[in-house]
Design a protein around this motif. Structure first.
Motif, short mmCIF file in Angstrom:
data_model
loop_
_atom_site.label_atom_id
_atom_site.label_comp_id
_atom_site.label_asym_id
_atom_site.label_seq_id
_atom_site.Cartn_x
_atom_site.Cartn_y
_atom_site.Cartn_z
N SER A 75 26.46 -46.80 17.73
CA SER A 75 26.29 -46.92 16.29
C SER A 75 24.82 -46.74 15.93
N PRO B 207 23.61 -42.45 9.98
CA PRO B 207 24.93 -42.91 9.53
C PRO B 207 25.75 -41.77 8.92
N ASN C 186 24.14 -38.39 15.83
CA ASN C 186 24.73 -39.70 16.08
C ASN C 186 23.78 -40.84 15.70
N ALA D 69 34.62 -43.04 11.37
CA ALA D 69 34.34 -43.30 12.79
C ALA D 69 34.65 -42.09 13.65
#
Length: 265
Positions: free
Chosen positions: A114, A217, A214, A176
């Motif tokens: 994340s 966001p 990646n 996602a």
């Protein structure tokens, strides 16, 4: 087959069953460009590299397993001993989980991290500012070229279905899963061109910026804007308009580059 911006609007995410059905219908994007024969002199190293590319680009996503050992060894043009050594190395590095038994296999356990504050700057520092600009230029050249080539090709109904399915896949994706489906759409354009070298170049170009993308966001306005651009790319290809296809890809990639530079500012 024309795809309008309205048809490219972001819709509900598909269920796993729907995703599996669509993938089964059109094939798994990335297999041709990544799981291709390696050079005999560096078989182990190149096998690790190819498998790692397939994992990081989401060709084989988290929770799914690699193709059967016999099939994978044949695709890569290597012995099963070499393949097992490469899989073992990726298992030790935390990318794969090897399970035994009837339903066993090498399962992907890697997930893209994340985004955290500072990740993009650190990724660019590791890469180098000059290499970043070179990577963006390389991607622009090969992806614009792939779209132009495909737009000059007389597509079969199957190829048209594949491109339309990949477009729907990225537009339907949940945040996602968006990056993986975006990669699938872009790689499909190169693979449908029928040139293994061009497909491999496009996969390499995307891999060079994957860690950077990646690190930022997934933003809803960007998804909505990209949906319109993706639709324009697909429509130009399906209409057989190489100039429009190249122009649409260039506009899309310029937007991606601007987004990266904006987060780095």
């Amino acid at each position: 087959m024309e795809i309008t911006p309205a048809e490219a609007s972001v819709s509900r995410p598909r269920t796993p069953a729907e995703s599996a059905s669509r993938d089964a219908a059109v094939g798994i994007t990335g297999v041709l460009s990544l799981l291709r024969p390696v050079r005999a002199g560096n078989a182990f190293e190149e096998t690790v590299e190819r498998l790692l590319q397939a994992i990081k680009l989401g060709v084989v996503p988290h929770g799914e397993k690699l193709p059967p050992e016999r099939e994978l060894a044949t695709r890569l043009g290597i012995s099963r001993v070499t393949l097992r050594e490469a899989i073992r190395a990726l298992q030790e590095a935390g990318y794969l989980d090897v399970r035994r038994g009837r339903y066993g296999g090498a399962f992907v356990v890697y997930r893209p991290p994340s985004p955290r504050k500072g990740d993009l700057r650190r990724a660019v520092t590791r890469m180098g500012e000059d290499d970043l600009e070179d990577a963006l230029t390389f991607r622009m050249a090969v992806e614009c070229g792939a779209a132009r080539v495909l737009a000059t090709t007389e597509l079969t109904p199957r190829q048209r279905e594949t491109l339309a399915a990949r477009l729907a896949g990225v537009n339907d994706a949940a945040p996602a899963d968006y990056r993986r489906m975006d990669i699938a759409f872009h790689l499909a354009i190169a693979e449908l061109s029928g040139s293994p070298l061009l497909a491999a170049a496009c996969a390499d170009a995307r891999l060079r910026v994957t860690d950077l993308l990646n690190a930022i966001p997934v933003l809803r306005p960007n998804i909505e804007h990209a949906a319109v651009q993706h639709a324009a790319i697909a429509a130009a290809i399906l209409d057989g308009d190489p100039e429009a296809a190249e122009r649409a890809v260039a506009e899309h990639l310029e937007g991606t580059a601007a987004l990266l530079r904006g987060f780095l500012a």
